[in-house]
Write an enzyme that holds these catalytic residues in place. Structure first.
Site, PDB file in Angstrom:
ATOM      1  N   CYS A  64      39.109 -33.956   7.331  1.00  0.00           N
ATOM      2  CA  CYS A  64      39.339 -32.568   6.932  1.00  0.00           C
ATOM      3  C   CYS A  64      38.689 -32.246   5.602  1.00  0.00           C
ATOM      4  O   CYS A  64      38.573 -31.073   5.232  1.00  0.00           O
ATOM      5  CB  CYS A  64      40.836 -32.289   6.870  1.00  0.00           C
ATOM      6  SG  CYS A  64      41.638 -32.578   8.450  1.00  0.00           S
ATOM      7  N   HIS A 106      42.833 -26.418   2.313  1.00  0.00           N
ATOM      8  CA  HIS A 106      42.716 -26.865   3.699  1.00  0.00           C
ATOM      9  C   HIS A 106      43.983 -26.491   4.461  1.00  0.00           C
ATOM     10  O   HIS A 106      45.095 -26.751   3.998  1.00  0.00           O
ATOM     11  CB  HIS A 106      42.499 -28.385   3.731  1.00  0.00           C
ATOM     12  CG  HIS A 106      42.697 -28.969   5.094  1.00  0.00           C
ATOM     13  ND1 HIS A 106      42.027 -28.496   6.200  1.00  0.00           N
ATOM     14  CD2 HIS A 106      43.510 -29.965   5.533  1.00  0.00           C
ATOM     15  CE1 HIS A 106      42.401 -29.184   7.252  1.00  0.00           C
ATOM     16  NE2 HIS A 106      43.304 -30.070   6.886  1.00  0.00           N
ATOM     17  N   ASN A 155      45.175 -26.068  12.469  1.00  0.00           N
ATOM     18  CA  ASN A 155      44.418 -26.965  11.580  1.00  0.00           C
ATOM     19  C   ASN A 155      43.093 -27.294  12.270  1.00  0.00           C
ATOM     20  O   ASN A 155      43.069 -28.017  13.266  1.00  0.00           O
ATOM     21  CB  ASN A 155      45.252 -28.227  11.338  1.00  0.00           C
ATOM     22  CG  ASN A 155      44.531 -29.275  10.501  1.00  0.00           C
ATOM     23  OD1 ASN A 155      43.331 -29.173  10.270  1.00  0.00           O
ATOM     24  ND2 ASN A 155      45.262 -30.287  10.070  1.00  0.00           N
TER      25      ASN A 155
HETATM   26  O1  UT7 Z   1      44.632 -32.176   8.360  1.00  0.00           O
HETATM   27  C1  UT7 Z   1      44.651 -33.566   8.151  1.00  0.00           C
HETATM   28  C2  UT7 Z   1      45.832 -33.976   7.403  1.00  0.00           C
HETATM   29  N1  UT7 Z   1      47.003 -33.762   8.189  1.00  0.00           N
HETATM   30  C3  UT7 Z   1      48.068 -33.299   7.620  1.00  0.00           C
HETATM   31  O2  UT7 Z   1      48.050 -33.007   6.442  1.00  0.00           O
HETATM   32  C4  UT7 Z   1      49.338 -33.242   8.429  1.00  0.00           C
HETATM   33  C5  UT7 Z   1      50.497 -33.555   7.537  1.00  0.00           C
HETATM   34  N2  UT7 Z   1      51.762 -33.636   8.241  1.00  0.00           N
HETATM   35  C6  UT7 Z   1      52.424 -32.572   8.736  1.00  0.00           C
HETATM   36  O3  UT7 Z   1      51.928 -31.458   8.728  1.00  0.00           O
HETATM   37  C7  UT7 Z   1      53.824 -32.770   9.231  1.00  0.00           C
HETATM   38  O4  UT7 Z   1      54.275 -34.035   8.821  1.00  0.00           O
HETATM   39  C8  UT7 Z   1      53.965 -32.656  10.771  1.00  0.00           C
HETATM   40  C9  UT7 Z   1      53.746 -31.214  11.205  1.00  0.00           C
HETATM   41  C10 UT7 Z   1      52.961 -33.561  11.449  1.00  0.00           C
HETATM   42  C11 UT7 Z   1      55.370 -33.060  11.189  1.00  0.00           C
HETATM   43  O5  UT7 Z   1      56.332 -32.253  10.493  1.00  0.00           O
HETATM   44  P1  UT7 Z   1      57.526 -32.953   9.715  1.00  0.00           P
HETATM   45  O6  UT7 Z   1      58.358 -31.889   9.179  1.00  0.00           O
HETATM   46  O7  UT7 Z   1      56.943 -33.937   8.742  1.00  0.00           O
HETATM   47  O8  UT7 Z   1      58.301 -33.665  10.867  1.00  0.00           O
HETATM   48  P2  UT7 Z   1      58.813 -35.161  10.937  1.00  0.00           P
HETATM   49  O9  UT7 Z   1      57.730 -36.047  11.420  1.00  0.00           O
HETATM   50  O10 UT7 Z   1      59.527 -35.527   9.663  1.00  0.00           O
HETATM   51  O11 UT7 Z   1      59.912 -35.051  12.056  1.00  0.00           O
HETATM   52  C12 UT7 Z   1      61.105 -34.253  11.837  1.00  0.00           C
HETATM   53  C13 UT7 Z   1      61.824 -34.109  13.163  1.00  0.00           C
HETATM   54  C14 UT7 Z   1      61.954 -35.432  13.915  1.00  0.00           C
HETATM   55  O12 UT7 Z   1      63.207 -35.408  14.613  1.00  0.00           O
HETATM   56  P3  UT7 Z   1      64.503 -36.149  14.020  1.00  0.00           P
HETATM   57  O13 UT7 Z   1      64.122 -37.601  13.889  1.00  0.00           O
HETATM   58  O14 UT7 Z   1      64.785 -35.502  12.713  1.00  0.00           O
HETATM   59  O15 UT7 Z   1      65.550 -35.895  15.069  1.00  0.00           O
HETATM   60  C15 UT7 Z   1      60.831 -35.397  14.911  1.00  0.00           C
HETATM   61  O16 UT7 Z   1      61.089 -36.183  16.049  1.00  0.00           O
HETATM   62  O17 UT7 Z   1      61.064 -33.253  14.034  1.00  0.00           O
HETATM   63  C16 UT7 Z   1      60.790 -33.927  15.260  1.00  0.00           C
HETATM   64  N3  UT7 Z   1      59.512 -33.480  15.739  1.00  0.00           N
HETATM   65  C17 UT7 Z   1      59.359 -32.420  16.550  1.00  0.00           C
HETATM   66  N4  UT7 Z   1      60.262 -31.584  17.083  1.00  0.00           N
HETATM   67  C18 UT7 Z   1      59.783 -30.591  17.852  1.00  0.00           C
HETATM   68  C19 UT7 Z   1      58.287 -33.982  15.455  1.00  0.00           C
HETATM   69  N5  UT7 Z   1      57.336 -33.267  16.075  1.00  0.00           N
HETATM   70  C20 UT7 Z   1      57.971 -32.293  16.754  1.00  0.00           C
HETATM   71  C21 UT7 Z   1      57.549 -31.247  17.575  1.00  0.00           C
HETATM   72  N6  UT7 Z   1      58.473 -30.413  18.103  1.00  0.00           N
HETATM   73  N7  UT7 Z   1      56.247 -31.005  17.834  1.00  0.00           N
END
Ligand code: UT7
Length: 337
Positions: free
Chosen positions: A114, A256, A286
């Site tokens: 990115c 970004h 993204n």
């Molecule tokens: O562009 C290149 C660089 N990339 C980035 O900068 C991406 C950086 N990361 C992010 O944007 C975020 O970390 C994500 C969007 C990928 C994930 O969001 P998050 O708030 O960090 O979610 P998480 O991984 O901490 O998960 C929180 C909860 C989990 O459930 P529990 O364990 O709390 O019950 C996940 O299983 O959200 C759940 N979860 C989802 N729920 C519904 C993870 N993905 C999803 C989903 N839909 N798509």
């Protein structure tokens, strides 16, 4: 001794595939919801290219628009920043140059995730400063569905497709549109935080046994999120200092578009009002290396970036790799979309 020429922004173009993919379409196959994607990432819809449209095709569209915006019919080099090239070999850029009617010019890809667009812009600025090139076309283009698993809810809702491009031309330092000093870096100890495990040299012995998912992006999203905020804020601060500016001078932060919460956290850390951070993630997702030039084009087109605005650009992504730079938004530049 005269100062080395500086890269000046003289052309800006963008192209999005027409197919809009709302969250509801992804929710039909993934265990996720429109509400989760909007709240946790900030995306309402993204664009997907038709299956016969490639990264190179989109790069040609954006590149042609940037050259028209610059009023230029030729350049000395074409750089394509992408993580989803048309082929592992050859690079996508020579074909893009050919399709743009630029025979014989130097053309190569830049793979820096990115941050690829800012990395390619930095390389272009170096070519200009050294006198190797007078004018360079820098494109960021991505067909993310070629490397993102449509069945993985951790990645599929995040990414979108498209291309953006700029023309950089030799000019004088401190001119409007002149690229400021670049602050960039990488941390390969976290190379596996965003990785496509199979298909390259590292996995070649297991290629026949690789699972389908190994050919797609695996991301430790939460960990990447934390590094993104820290690295983007630090690089942004250093780029502002290197330009001889204060953070309070910044009129626009062009970040970004990884996640609206990342942009908000970086803005908060830097003390830049979030209203001064143009955003298009809600409508394009993204788009990796295409993200910054697409946002520049959309923000300029909407009047969110105005002549004279002190603008800070910052990117972060796989590698891990990051980059930041500054410029004063130039008068007389019309983005072509
Ligand atoms: O562009 C290149 C660089 N990339 C980035 O900068 C991406 C950086 N990361 C992010 O944007 C975020 O970390 C994500 C969007 C990928 C994930 O969001 P998050 O708030 O960090 O979610 P998480 O991984 O901490 O998960 C929180 C909860 C989990 O459930 P529990 O364990 O709390 O019950 C996940 O299983 O959200 C759940 N979860 C989802 N729920 C519904 C993870 N993905 C999803 C989903 N839909 N798509």
């Amino acid at each position: 001794m005269p100062a080395a020429p500086t890269a000046v922004l003289v052309g800006l173009g963008a192209w999005l595939p027409p197919r809009r993919v709302p969250n509801s379409e992804l929710c039909a196959r993934l265990d996720t919801s429109d509400e989760w994607i909007r709240e946790r990432i900030g995306i309402a819809e993204r664009r997907f290219a038709e299956p016969d449209v490639s990264t190179g095709d989109m790069a040609v569209e954006a590149g042609a628009r940037a050259m028209a915006s610059a009023g230029a019919d030729t350049v000395d080099a074409v750089l394509v920043a992408t993580s989803s090239p048309d082929h592992p070999c050859p690079a996508t850029a020579p074909w893009v140059a050919h399709r743009l009617g630029l025979p014989s010019v130097a053309a190569f890809d830049v793979a820096a995730g990115c941050s690829g667009f800012l990395y390619a812009g930095t390389v272009a600025a170096g070519l200009i400063a050294s006198g190797t090139a007078h004018r360079v076309l820098v494109v960021g283009a991505e067909t993310m569905t070629s490397i993102v698993d449509p069945d993985d809810r951790a990645t599929a809702p995040i990414f979108g497709e498209g291309a953006g491009a700029v023309v950089l031309e030799a000019g004088v330092p401190h001119a409007e549109g002149a690229m400021g000093p670049v602050v960039w870096g990488s941390d390969g100890s976290l190379a596996d935080a965003i990785v496509v495990p199979a298909g390259g040299a590292r996995g070649r012995r297991e290629r026949d046994r690789a699972a389908r998912g190994d050919f797609f992006v695996h991301m430790r999203g939460n960990e990447v999120f934390r590094h993104a905020v820290r690295r983007m804020a630090a690089a942004a601060r250093d780029a502002v200092a290197a330009a001889g500016w204060e953070m309070g001078d910044i009129d626009r932060l062009i970040a970004h578009q990884a996640n609206q919460r990342i942009t908000a956290a970086v803005a908060d850390t830097l003390g830049v009002p979030v209203g001064n951070c143009p955003s298009n993630i809600h409508e394009v997702g993204n788009t990796a290396a295409a993200s910054l030039p697409l946002l520049l084009a959309h923000a300029a087109d909407r009047g969110d970036l105005k002549p004279g605005h002190r603008t800070l650009l910052v990117a972060f992504g796989s590698g891990l790799a990051w980059a930041a730079t500054t410029l004063v938004w130039p008068a007389g530049l019309t983005a072509r979309l």
